[in-house]
Design a protein around this motif. Sequence first.
Motif, mmCIF file in Angstrom:
data_model
loop_
_atom_site.group_PDB
_atom_site.id
_atom_site.type_symbol
_atom_site.label_atom_id
_atom_site.label_comp_id
_atom_site.label_asym_id
_atom_site.label_seq_id
_atom_site.Cartn_x
_atom_site.Cartn_y
_atom_site.Cartn_z
ATOM 1 N N UNK A 2 0.795 -0.902 -0.153
ATOM 2 C CA UNK A 2 0.272 -0.074 0.015
ATOM 3 C C UNK A 2 0.944 1.380 0.147
ATOM 4 N N UNK A 3 0.711 2.520 -1.534
ATOM 5 C CA UNK A 3 1.789 2.866 -1.381
ATOM 6 C C UNK A 3 1.168 4.129 -0.901
ATOM 7 N N UNK A 136 5.090 0.710 -12.635
ATOM 8 C CA UNK A 136 6.824 0.771 -11.688
ATOM 9 C C UNK A 136 7.061 2.199 -11.746
ATOM 10 N N UNK A 137 6.407 2.993 -12.410
ATOM 11 C CA UNK A 137 6.903 4.308 -12.190
ATOM 12 C C UNK A 137 6.829 5.156 -10.786
ATOM 13 N N UNK A 138 6.756 6.243 -10.475
ATOM 14 C CA UNK A 138 6.815 7.035 -9.110
ATOM 15 C C UNK A 138 6.062 7.798 -9.516
ATOM 16 N N UNK A 139 4.968 8.892 -8.810
ATOM 17 C CA UNK A 139 4.004 9.623 -8.691
ATOM 18 C C UNK A 139 4.827 10.838 -9.679
ATOM 19 N N UNK A 151 8.297 12.069 -0.386
ATOM 20 C CA UNK A 151 9.315 10.833 -1.042
ATOM 21 C C UNK A 151 8.244 9.642 -0.723
ATOM 22 N N UNK A 152 7.913 8.807 -2.207
ATOM 23 C CA UNK A 152 7.398 7.462 -2.163
ATOM 24 C C UNK A 152 7.661 6.326 -1.732
ATOM 25 N N UNK A 153 7.253 5.985 -1.300
ATOM 26 C CA UNK A 153 7.405 4.106 -0.859
ATOM 27 C C UNK A 153 5.737 3.940 -0.206
ATOM 28 N N UNK A 154 6.381 2.451 0.656
ATOM 29 C CA UNK A 154 5.111 1.380 0.683
ATOM 30 C C UNK A 154 4.319 3.028 2.480
#
Length: 264
Positions: A2-3, A136-139, A151-154
């Motif tokens: 869950x990102x 598979x990319x970040x926002x 920062x992006x992640x779980x």
Amino acid sequence: MSAGILVDVTRCTGCERCAVACAESNQRDLLAAEADRATTRDGLSANRWCTVVEADPGRFARKSCMHCLEPSCVSACLVGSLKKTPQGPVVYDPDKCIGCRYCMLACPFEVPRYEWAEVAPFMRKCDMCADRLGRGERPACVEACPHDVLSFGSRTELLERAHGLIRDNPGRYLPHVWGETELGGTSVLYVSDVDLAALGWPGSDATAIPDITDPVIEKTPLLGGTVLASIWGLSAIIQRRQRLMAAGASSRVSDDGEEGEHRD
């Protein structure tokens, strides 16, 4: 996984590159988005899904959909056009939307915006670049930020990071992670050295999602003949929306053809 997104308000300079990247990635009208920044109460609009507000004099914070863990907009939607995905984003299906705008009433952060000027309007909001996540990319906003604000992640990892920042930097942050518990928790989290009431955050003990959603649901027609009338009405609205969109597409194709003939 869950990102989520962690926003470090102490790093934000208010450059708004996140807002520009959001508009470009979602094919929004950049000129309209920039105009909306000055004419709406917080900079959000149907063209501008991400904005930056001044949380305190000289202190800026990104504002967009918080992607609540228990979204009141989802529970208020009559037709299931909004849903919380296992990956984290709260996404919107315009093909199901009937334009009731109950999501706008239900959202505690006043995020969803409506295309009032369009012939066939829709609700618009950030979806955490769900299409990019699928690749598979970040926002886009995270990719564009030049100051490591985002920062992006779980969500689990981001909570650990947030508490680590507070623990390891005494005096830099207030001892609170916004979004950890408020309203059942959100996928967008904040650490800050100033209060974030300007973003619409309620008190840290606010968990009353039903208190927000129930008043909307109570106004929803649910019983007897009203249900039948509502079904007929929803069908008519959806069919009209589809006709308008088809007519608009046909008009654009015709215009393009005429322009081609003139060029020839």
